[in-house]
Write a protein that holds these residues in place. Sequence first.
Motif, PDB file in Angstrom:
ATOM      1  N   ASN A 110       0.831  -1.213   0.000  1.00 50.06           N
ATOM      2  CA  ASN A 110       0.000   0.000   0.000  1.00 50.06           C
ATOM      3  C   ASN A 110       0.859   1.254   0.000  1.00 50.06           C
ATOM      4  O   ASN A 110       0.594   2.214  -0.735  1.00 50.06           O
ATOM      5  CB  ASN A 110      -0.928   0.000   1.215  1.00 50.06           C
ATOM      6  CG  ASN A 110      -1.953  -1.116   1.152  1.00 50.06           C
ATOM      7  OD1 ASN A 110      -2.184  -1.694   0.093  1.00 50.06           O
ATOM      8  ND2 ASN A 110      -2.567  -1.418   2.280  1.00 50.06           N
ATOM      9  N   LYS A 145       0.935   4.059  -3.040  1.00 47.09           N
ATOM     10  CA  LYS A 145       0.621   5.474  -2.828  1.00 47.09           C
ATOM     11  C   LYS A 145       1.728   6.367  -3.371  1.00 47.09           C
ATOM     12  O   LYS A 145       1.472   7.399  -3.998  1.00 47.09           O
ATOM     13  CB  LYS A 145       0.410   5.742  -1.334  1.00 47.09           C
ATOM     14  CG  LYS A 145      -0.896   5.208  -0.789  1.00 47.09           C
ATOM     15  CD  LYS A 145      -1.040   5.526   0.700  1.00 47.09           C
ATOM     16  CE  LYS A 145      -2.353   4.951   1.253  1.00 47.09           C
ATOM     17  NZ  LYS A 145      -2.506   5.225   2.705  1.00 47.09           N
ATOM     18  N   ASN A 182       1.387   9.170  -6.332  1.00 51.67           N
ATOM     19  CA  ASN A 182       1.611  10.576  -5.991  1.00 51.67           C
ATOM     20  C   ASN A 182       2.114  11.355  -7.195  1.00 51.67           C
ATOM     21  O   ASN A 182       3.083  10.975  -7.859  1.00 51.67           O
ATOM     22  CB  ASN A 182       2.630  10.661  -4.850  1.00 51.67           C
ATOM     23  CG  ASN A 182       2.607  12.010  -4.174  1.00 51.67           C
ATOM     24  OD1 ASN A 182       2.326  13.032  -4.794  1.00 51.67           O
ATOM     25  ND2 ASN A 182       2.907  12.014  -2.886  1.00 51.67           N
ATOM     26  N   TRP A 224      -4.863   2.870  -5.540  1.00 50.54           N
ATOM     27  CA  TRP A 224      -3.868   3.873  -5.926  1.00 50.54           C
ATOM     28  C   TRP A 224      -3.104   3.438  -7.174  1.00 50.54           C
ATOM     29  O   TRP A 224      -2.740   4.270  -8.001  1.00 50.54           O
ATOM     30  CB  TRP A 224      -2.881   4.080  -4.773  1.00 50.54           C
ATOM     31  CG  TRP A 224      -3.513   4.471  -3.481  1.00 50.54           C
ATOM     32  CD1 TRP A 224      -3.839   3.636  -2.452  1.00 50.54           C
ATOM     33  CD2 TRP A 224      -3.918   5.780  -3.078  1.00 50.54           C
ATOM     34  NE1 TRP A 224      -4.420   4.334  -1.431  1.00 50.54           N
ATOM     35  CE2 TRP A 224      -4.479   5.673  -1.786  1.00 50.54           C
ATOM     36  CE3 TRP A 224      -3.860   7.040  -3.684  1.00 50.54           C
ATOM     37  CZ2 TRP A 224      -4.973   6.754  -1.091  1.00 50.54           C
ATOM     38  CZ3 TRP A 224      -4.345   8.125  -2.986  1.00 50.54           C
ATOM     39  CH2 TRP A 224      -4.906   7.988  -1.707  1.00 50.54           C
TER      40      TRP A 224
END
Length: 1205
Positions: free
Chosen positions: A608, A612, A616, A662
């Motif tokens: 995770n 992320k 980003n 994500w």
Amino acid sequence: MSDDFSQSLTPPVSPFTADSLCDLTPARPPHFCCSEVKDEAAAALSSEGYAARGALKRMLLRLDPAPAEYEEDTVEIFGFVWVTETALVEQTKLLFGLFRQNVYKLEALVKSSSHDFGLAGNLHYEAEDLRQQCVLFLQYVKVFLHRYFEPSSSVDVGPSHPFEELELQFPSALLEELFGLTLLTGRLKDLPANVQSAFVIQNPGKIFPPSWHLVHLHLDIHWSVLEILHALGHKMQGQVVYAHQFVNLTGENLTDTSLFEDHLCSLLCDLTGLAVGKYSKVRPTEALSTNHYLCTCTKEMWILIMHLLENRNKTLHTQSFWSYVNSLLKPLALGRPGTEGFSGLPSHCKDPLGFTWWLLTHLTVLGQYSRNGTTQSEKHLDDNWTFVEGLLKLTCNPKGGLAEEQVRMHVHCCLTLCLLWGPSTAAVSILWDYYSKNLNASFTVPWLGVSALATQCKTPLALLEQARGLGCPSPVHSSGHTQLYRSSSSFHIFLRVLALCLGQDGVGGVPQRQIKGRIYSKFSSKKMQELSETGLVNFLLLFLVVARHVELEDVASRFCELLRFLPSSRPPTHRTLVWRGQLSLLLLFQERGLDVGVQASWLASSFNETAKEFYNKTTELSRRQALWGPLGSYLDGVAEVFEMSSSLGLSEEKLLSEGFDWLLPACRQSELNSALSFLQIILAQLRRVHQLPAPALARAPPLNSVMKERHLAVAAALWTHFFPFLRSLRLSQTPPAQLADAAAGFTLLAFDLPSSAPQDLQPNPLQSIMQCFGWDDMVHPLLVTRYLPHLLQNSELVSSLSSCSFASSASAQSLSVKAWFRCVLQQHLHRNLDGTDSKTGRAVGEQLGELTRLVLRLPEVDDLLQKAGVQPTSSRLEPNAALEMFVKAVGGVYSGLSLLPERSAMITRALNYIGDILKYINPYVVSKNHEGIQLAYWAVGCVVKHWSPLLATSRCQQLLFRIVDGLLLPHSLPQDRALRDSLPLYLQGLSVASGVSQSQGVYLKQQLRSVTCRYLDHFLPASPSVGSIANHPVLLAACEPSPTVQGAALRRTILEVLCDKFLQFKAHAPPPRLASVLIFLFELLRRNSDSDAALLTLPLPSLLRCLMLINEPQVKKTSAEALQLVVERCAVASSEGPCQQMVAVLRSFVEENGGVYDRQSVPESEDLRTQTGQGRNMALRSAYVKLLGLLGESGQEEITNLESH
């Protein structure tokens, strides 16, 4: 020698009579021989040797060496006859002297031998005979010692028999003679080079040089001396035998024990020296496949010595075989001078430590031979771990500075010893101490090239398989074991040793706990932070090997603890390796049926965080590219976990975490394809295990319910983290190829587990998803043509859809047909600007073929085709041909219906099938796609023609009007080719529709006339030419082989348009392109065999006017031909008399145009008519007669008729 020992001197038999002798020569005794061994790799010893003939076993069991031999009173030795029971005692020196004479003779043959092939046979047989006599004598000595010699237990005081005195002195005399034999033969190492080279003669057949016989006789003598001394010691029952004469002459002690020791040590030293010479030519890669002996005879000598020394160790408590070998090899390995008794080793030895490992390993292999010379699985030789552990310390000593190429061979030898002796915990500890300090090393051998590079496992399963392979060693003699040097690093070989040691007893045994503790103790936070990428790989493999053999949960827990020590700033490649190792552990958990929830949660948490960072927007491109390495590896690894699971009931869903929320939106095209492929694997595996029969998942019903809950948990994770993203891509104009496959997987999941679908898809998740990805008109054809085949080939799903009720009037099959219909129409949307197929266009074409095949197999479509009497001509129709066939079938079925409800239902189905057809083809018109426009006009034309009765109904008229206005009567005409090819379809369909329409028939006829007028004019050439007019689309539409009512109606419309729009004179001025129009008219009449006078006489006034007013030759000719064709057709049609319709038309024409004709055709008679008082009637009459004269025979008949009146 014959002079010295003649037959007359033969003791003790006299006189000598050769004729009276029977065959006194015994059978040939055992001896060293390698001429019969053809396959050294088969590990077989010579059938003539001491082991195979049972001599070794009989000696060790103290049995008669030759129980069937030497049973006669006399025996022939060296060509003389001797008394069997006394000869050796009475004539010890003489017999041994004869023995030496034979040896000298054989040595002389060696010196005199040449390369003359003609003499080779004679030399061979002479040398063989000399050697055989020597071997027979040695065998006689052994038999005599066992059978006829009994040592005296006490010394009598009184006078004794001379033989008893000789017998009392016999042990000492025999010892001295044996010592003499050792001096005679000398050391093997001292043999001339030409004699030593005979060891390596490769079985040339039955002919051997004398040197071969001599060197093998030396081996026989060396072994026989040991064997005789051993037997003598047993006979003497522990009494020491002294060589009295030798002691008296030299002052040195010589006993049977000392001679045995000296001779044994010399022989071992010489055999080792021979091995040193061979080792100098051995490459490290061939160390275990290259033996230490020169021929099978020296191999057998080692085996004989092993068994002899082991027997003496157990019975006499003397040194063991390994004790002698250790004493011999230890100074060599340490680089020190040899111990006393082991002198004579070669001064130069390549890699003494490596040689020691090599020789020790091959000697251990020989320990598998039994007393009979056969290999067996049980050990015949005790282990020698104490000495080997010392060697390991030398190998692992950092001061030694050994390179990987040397260490690898040493560890390879150690592995072989573990396989033969059983593993040693102490050896593993020594090796682990070494490798724990060098965990970051690459352990490569540069000169091995690519083959030396360790292949890094790219997936968790491959890593686990590698660990499993390390724990399953190959047999010692297999190529898989002997070639490990090339294929494995020394660290990997060590892991094999470790696996053997861990697997030697049950889980939790003392060795396991000791080794596990030692391994754990070497890792600290500092150690973990110092690990390089290579070190991390070695760390992972080490723990996987340990985990396979000890408590898995304990190892996994320690493994995770250590991984937390890794620096947070580690490169992405390290993260890839860590995740791969953790997933390998998960696979191991699965193998043992253990829940993976804890491990999976820890791994998912790390995933995770990485996802992320990947998502980003501030992450640099290079960083994102690097992050994809571990992320892609995670996808591959989790896919393997799901694929290897038999039930998905061990909390595997925890691996499908929120990180995918994500990851997916941040993926580029190639990355997204990988992610979608991963998703398909997960969906397929979930469906696979869910569809397994209940016994395959669990035995008890409660377990079944638990398993179903697990499957629902996996499905929920998929719906939550993947499906929303798929749905967001469904309207993309560049959908990834895998999107359709993944969407189909979710559709099938909704079919199998409808309750798992989210609320926004309920209560009919299957139909909802199909509407999203297959039936929606906004979805790209590339997606639809790949998505629907996945579903339509599933008969259960199709059957389920057929039985479901829908909120709309369209059934699932109708919606699928509509989607197919749209995809066929839009198949050319993605052509390149130059008209060539794009990659997307080719993909749509390929997928459309499969979708077409499946649509034609739908029950609803198949029923339509059967009712229409239409069947596909092949199993794979082209989409365009299938569309035309389908449209025909629908039109045919509708035309065959008579009941109003049935016709109404069919109209509804038909409209559902084609959907908003004009909307589907509009992109072609906008983009001016030539191929697309042509397809669109043709497809809609098929619908207009074959569905004309259906389109004429009130429910469909608006669609028909839109078609006419949008395609046939637009403001600007599309390309001529599309219209030219498809216009006949529209005209024929419109004609039929205008004839059957009850409410809008007049308007449709008006539209038909407008279309006919527009395109008759559009395609009419300016210059008259039959060739250019012959393919006029309006003309082609009107032509038919045999007249029909529908065709006649269309021709009537065309004739009316011609007469009204193209043959109207303005005053006396002819219409434009008159010649072309007349040619078109003539072709229209000629190509059709109409017999209706009303139809035929439609153009008659226009033709007459052309004849009357135009003098142009082509116009007159074409008008006359057309007029004649009309008159002839009318005459044929009116068989009972003149054609009234034609007569009426002619009369009307004359009445209307008589004046014009009179002024233009007969101006010269105007004055005559005025003077004679003839009025206008006469002028008309004259003009009429003149016109009739142009009509040929029928016209003459009418003239005659007029004159008769």
